[in-house]
Design a protein around this motif. Sequence first.
Motif, PDB file in Angstrom:
ATOM      1  N   GLU A 177     -34.861  83.894 108.784  1.00 39.58           N
ATOM      2  CA  GLU A 177     -34.567  84.901 107.757  1.00 39.58           C
ATOM      3  C   GLU A 177     -33.229  85.591 108.023  1.00 39.58           C
ATOM      4  OE1 GLU A 177     -37.710  87.377 106.170  1.00 39.58           O
ATOM      5  OE2 GLU A 177     -39.197  86.279 107.348  1.00 39.58           O
ATOM      6  N   ALA A 178     -32.923  85.820 109.282  1.00 38.32           N
ATOM      7  CA  ALA A 178     -31.646  86.472 109.622  1.00 38.32           C
ATOM      8  C   ALA A 178     -30.469  85.578 109.261  1.00 38.32           C
ATOM      9  CB  ALA A 178     -31.617  86.812 111.104  1.00 38.32           C
ATOM     10  N   VAL A 179     -30.588  84.269 109.506  1.00 35.70           N
ATOM     11  CA  VAL A 179     -29.500  83.347 109.168  1.00 35.70           C
ATOM     12  C   VAL A 179     -29.335  83.265 107.655  1.00 35.70           C
ATOM     13  CG1 VAL A 179     -28.696  80.959 109.283  1.00 35.70           C
ATOM     14  CG2 VAL A 179     -29.673  82.038 111.308  1.00 35.70           C
ATOM     15  N   PHE A 180     -30.442  83.196 106.924  1.00 29.25           N
ATOM     16  CA  PHE A 180     -30.346  83.238 105.460  1.00 29.25           C
ATOM     17  C   PHE A 180     -29.611  84.512 105.017  1.00 29.25           C
ATOM     18  CE2 PHE A 180     -34.317  80.463 104.421  1.00 29.25           C
ATOM     19  CZ  PHE A 180     -33.533  79.327 104.394  1.00 29.25           C
ATOM     20  N   SER A 181     -30.000  85.639 105.585  1.00 27.50           N
ATOM     21  CA  SER A 181     -29.400  86.923 105.192  1.00 27.50           C
ATOM     22  C   SER A 181     -27.916  86.984 105.535  1.00 27.50           C
ATOM     23  CB  SER A 181     -30.141  88.078 105.871  1.00 27.50           C
ATOM     24  OG  SER A 181     -31.483  88.147 105.425  1.00 27.50           O
ATOM     25  N   SER A 182     -27.502  86.260 106.570  1.00 33.08           N
ATOM     26  CA  SER A 182     -26.095  86.309 106.989  1.00 33.08           C
ATOM     27  C   SER A 182     -25.165  85.703 105.940  1.00 33.08           C
ATOM     28  CB  SER A 182     -25.908  85.621 108.339  1.00 33.08           C
ATOM     29  OG  SER A 182     -26.023  84.219 108.233  1.00 33.08           O
ATOM     30  N   TRP A 183     -25.741  84.985 104.963  1.00 40.43           N
ATOM     31  CA  TRP A 183     -24.920  84.472 103.854  1.00 40.43           C
ATOM     32  C   TRP A 183     -24.207  85.626 103.137  1.00 40.43           C
ATOM     33  CZ3 TRP A 183     -22.617  80.388 102.028  1.00 40.43           C
ATOM     34  CH2 TRP A 183     -22.230  80.316 100.686  1.00 40.43           C
ATOM     35  N   ASN A 184     -24.827  86.794 103.149  1.00 34.18           N
ATOM     36  CA  ASN A 184     -24.252  87.939 102.436  1.00 34.18           C
ATOM     37  C   ASN A 184     -23.638  88.980 103.362  1.00 34.18           C
ATOM     38  OD1 ASN A 184     -24.710  87.122  99.794  1.00 34.18           O
ATOM     39  ND2 ASN A 184     -26.808  87.896  99.788  1.00 34.18           N
ATOM     40  N   ASN A 185     -23.369  88.612 104.620  1.00 43.86           N
ATOM     41  CA  ASN A 185     -22.718  89.603 105.470  1.00 43.86           C
ATOM     42  C   ASN A 185     -21.255  89.784 105.048  1.00 43.86           C
ATOM     43  OD1 ASN A 185     -20.973  87.785 106.890  1.00 43.86           O
ATOM     44  ND2 ASN A 185     -22.603  87.290 108.347  1.00 43.86           N
ATOM     45  N   GLU A 186     -20.639  90.838 105.525  1.00 43.50           N
ATOM     46  CA  GLU A 186     -19.300  91.207 105.042  1.00 43.50           C
ATOM     47  C   GLU A 186     -18.263  90.123 105.323  1.00 43.50           C
ATOM     48  OE1 GLU A 186     -16.061  94.883 105.336  1.00 43.50           O
ATOM     49  OE2 GLU A 186     -17.803  94.836 106.667  1.00 43.50           O
ATOM     50  N   ARG A 187     -18.285  89.584 106.547  1.00 40.73           N
ATOM     51  CA  ARG A 187     -17.247  88.602 106.872  1.00 40.73           C
ATOM     52  C   ARG A 187     -17.417  87.312 106.054  1.00 40.73           C
ATOM     53  NH1 ARG A 187     -20.710  88.677 111.316  1.00 40.73           N
ATOM     54  NH2 ARG A 187     -21.566  86.642 111.944  1.00 40.73           N
TER      55      ARG A 187
ATOM     56  N   ILE B 280     -16.039  88.015 102.555  1.00 42.73           N
ATOM     57  CA  ILE B 280     -14.572  88.026 102.573  1.00 42.73           C
ATOM     58  C   ILE B 280     -14.041  86.597 102.662  1.00 42.73           C
ATOM     59  CG2 ILE B 280     -12.549  88.679 103.950  1.00 42.73           C
ATOM     60  CD1 ILE B 280     -14.129  91.247 104.710  1.00 42.73           C
ATOM     61  N   TYR B 281     -14.659  85.796 103.533  1.00 41.36           N
ATOM     62  CA  TYR B 281     -14.206  84.413 103.725  1.00 41.36           C
ATOM     63  C   TYR B 281     -14.351  83.619 102.431  1.00 41.36           C
ATOM     64  CZ  TYR B 281     -13.578  79.877 105.999  1.00 41.36           C
ATOM     65  OH  TYR B 281     -13.117  78.643 106.360  1.00 41.36           O
ATOM     66  N   ARG B 282     -15.480  83.809 101.748  1.00 44.20           N
ATOM     67  CA  ARG B 282     -15.690  83.058 100.507  1.00 44.20           C
ATOM     68  C   ARG B 282     -14.655  83.435  99.456  1.00 44.20           C
ATOM     69  NH1 ARG B 282     -21.139  83.954 101.694  1.00 44.20           N
ATOM     70  NH2 ARG B 282     -21.394  85.570 100.103  1.00 44.20           N
ATOM     71  N   LYS B 283     -14.363  84.713  99.352  1.00 43.75           N
ATOM     72  CA  LYS B 283     -13.356  85.132  98.374  1.00 43.75           C
ATOM     73  C   LYS B 283     -11.996  84.531  98.724  1.00 43.75           C
ATOM     74  CE  LYS B 283     -15.273  89.449  96.562  1.00 43.75           C
ATOM     75  NZ  LYS B 283     -16.645  89.236  97.025  1.00 43.75           N
TER      76      LYS B 283
END
Length: 876
Positions: free
Chosen positions: A208-218, A221-224
């Motif tokens: 669940e934590a790895v799934f949630s990390s999809w929306n972390n700040e870094r 930023i990287y996706r943008k």
Amino acid sequence: MTKNVYSFSEGNAEMKGLLGGKGANLAEMTRLGLPVPDGFTITTETCMTYLNNERMLTKDVQDEIELHLKQLEERSGKSLNDPENMMLLSVRSGSKFSMPGMMDTVLNLGLNDENVEHLARVTQDEEFAYDCYRRLLQMFGDVVYGIDGSHFENFLEFYKRKNRVKLDSELTADQLKEIVHEYKRIYLEIKKQAFPQNPKEQLFAAIEAVFSSWNNERANIYRKLHDISDDLGTAVNIQLMVFGNSGPNSGTGVAFTRNPSTGENKLFGEYLINAQGEDVVAGIRTPLPISELKTAMPEVYKQFFEMSETLEKHYQDMQDIEFTIENKKLYLLQTRNGKRTAHAAFKVAVDMVEEGLKTKEEAILSLDPHSVNQLLHPVFVEEALKSAELISTVGLPASPGSATGKICFDAAVAKEWSERGEKVILVRQETSPEDIGGMVVSQAIVTSRGGMTSHAAVVARGMGTCCVAGCSELEIDEFIKTVTYPKGVLKEGDIISVDGTNGDLYVGEVSLELSEKNEYFETVMAWSKEFSRLEVRMNAEMTSDIETGMAFEASGIGLVRTEHMFFAPERLIEMRRFILASNQEERNKALQTILGYQIDDFKEIFKTISGKSTVIRLLDPPLHEFVPSKEGDIRKIAEEMGVQYDYLQHRVNELHEINPMLGHRGCRLAVTYPELYIMQVEAIIRSAIELKKSSQMEVFPEIMIPLVGMEGELSSLRTKLENHINHIMDSEDCSVPFTLGTMIELPRACLIADELAKSADFFSFGTNDLTQMTFGFSRDDAAKYINQYLAEGVLPIDPFQTLDVTGVGELIKIAVEKTRKTKPDMKIGVCGELGGDPHSIEFFDQLGLDYVSCSPYRVPVAYLAAAKSGIRMKNK
């Protein structure tokens, strides 16, 4: 029923959208028979369902994970709680597109207070067992419980200093036990809960934590930054642990099949003895070059070298490979297409074609058109950036490149300082045409206002000058000459560094290194022209800009902005005489002087372009741009022109418009002052005639009338201009081929394109104004809110940087379809800056346009993008 989990044996490299890049490649390497620790992958779709379902794993998903966990235990002969055959796991992220370091990982999962003792007994190595446990506690605390990693790191560093231990690998078992004890206390102190002792509880919490990390700040930023969709999600890879930290015959490393900086065809990488993967990435210990593995473990090196060659040939691209050695047994943990510099990318592409690994088409498809910018502009040294103080990261990357210099707040100072040998950076709230003298001599241009198509941006791109526009968090006071930013204040003369590729600003001087064209660049450009259906022209009117575009082999000029020719002092004063004239005779006198200037201008352009087609846009801006607005400037100009201040102030007031972009400009000027456009076409035709008579040079002017929104505007002006042109050619007894067309930049013009086509020989879309008019955005002011729109997902892209396909694109599509029905073979192009944007170019290519035009330094970017588009369309 949806399948949420795949064992490595069920997937393949084509399933990156579902299994993520890491999961798909682990499956592919398993299929190839390479030594990959066994495991399974939870899909990206499961991630998005989880994130959109109040972050809850459904019972179906949990049951499927349990089933694959049981199958993994059966295949491996290990179990999570088996004291003799203990199974420990890694839990890693992996999206469709590589996002290194952006999301989370947990290693050594399955250890607890009891299992760590079993592991120590079975391996007969307490140091190894407790080293694994302290790593799990730190990673799990950070990733799953959100405990700042500094709590663990600070204690570890304090403990090592206290006990005079230099490296983590030198810690004894007893010392590691003390560290583990303290780490568990950190859980209780900060989270008020103990580290979970149940391995399955650990596993599901980590997933669940790895799934949630999809929306972390870094990650966001990287996706943008890399234009990666937020809707893709990350897969989670559950894999048997192998241990690079199990002694002197173990280790871990990362290697590239070729040098990612230079492209040299030689294995390049690093490894650490007695370490786990994060040790290499974190840089806590200095790794050894991969070449030394050849001496330390020759058999392992030989095996790895052969596998790396196998993977490169299989994927037909340079690979980035993560590996672990456990007691001299080699395991591959990941392979992916390696990230590389632009120089390396072009060399690798050409080399692989010569080596027979790729076709020319495949090589072109492997290259990022944006990377061309790195080849043609100076860039900051990466190491120097690490210690540089940021001023701002919110500016728009208006013109690529990097530069450093002293802050100047007005063009005159910039010119003065430049003449005495200083490198200067022009910093203003916004620039105007009268700043051109200072802009030309500046290393970079920074504005707090304006967007990607603002004056500063367009002129800077044309000159190949680095520019950051719309940097809204800066307070630029041009009067007291200060720049206030979140952390301080800068004064005139202070040195700053500007990154026009990313939009970042730094305090002080940051070291630069030159990026220059090379043989690989030239080869790729030749291939691009071979596969591009679209022509690529340049937007240019200055000789230096045209020469730059010619060096990049632009097929012609797609936009000469004639208004840029009027701002030299001697021309500006005559233009002002025309504007301020009280009768037709005075206007004609001023225009006659301007005519001489314009003939010289066009002769120079035609000579420089050497016979290639040239689209010349007749005067477009509102008249008020040619007159001063400040009291001091008005008094000065009144004195220079010999007119009364009150009269000049009155005339300035008359010319003032509430909304000048929708005002008296473009073809509307010619309707009220036809003599203005008549003078310009006379200059164009007379310059062409002079060149034909004096040097037999054939010239092909394409005369463009801007801002047409009604058929009557175009037909009326065409008749007047054509009559005057024919009169000149008759009187000179010399014929020059020319065409008359219009710039499509109003939504209404798109909707009546079939009517306009009857009076036009060609169309060129002005995407800057068309975007502005369609959205109702001021392109110079949109920077105030457009970043917020992007951050909140209101807009998926900045429409001034990449074409808004659903809105503006639909208007262009309608116009093209209507035009082709009326005139199937009519030439249609794009002259707005979106003509240099790779995503937009693909859309224009699909519509069947004939050419795109962009600033000279974007010509090679456009060629490569057009080639990629052409190849994709051919392969459909």
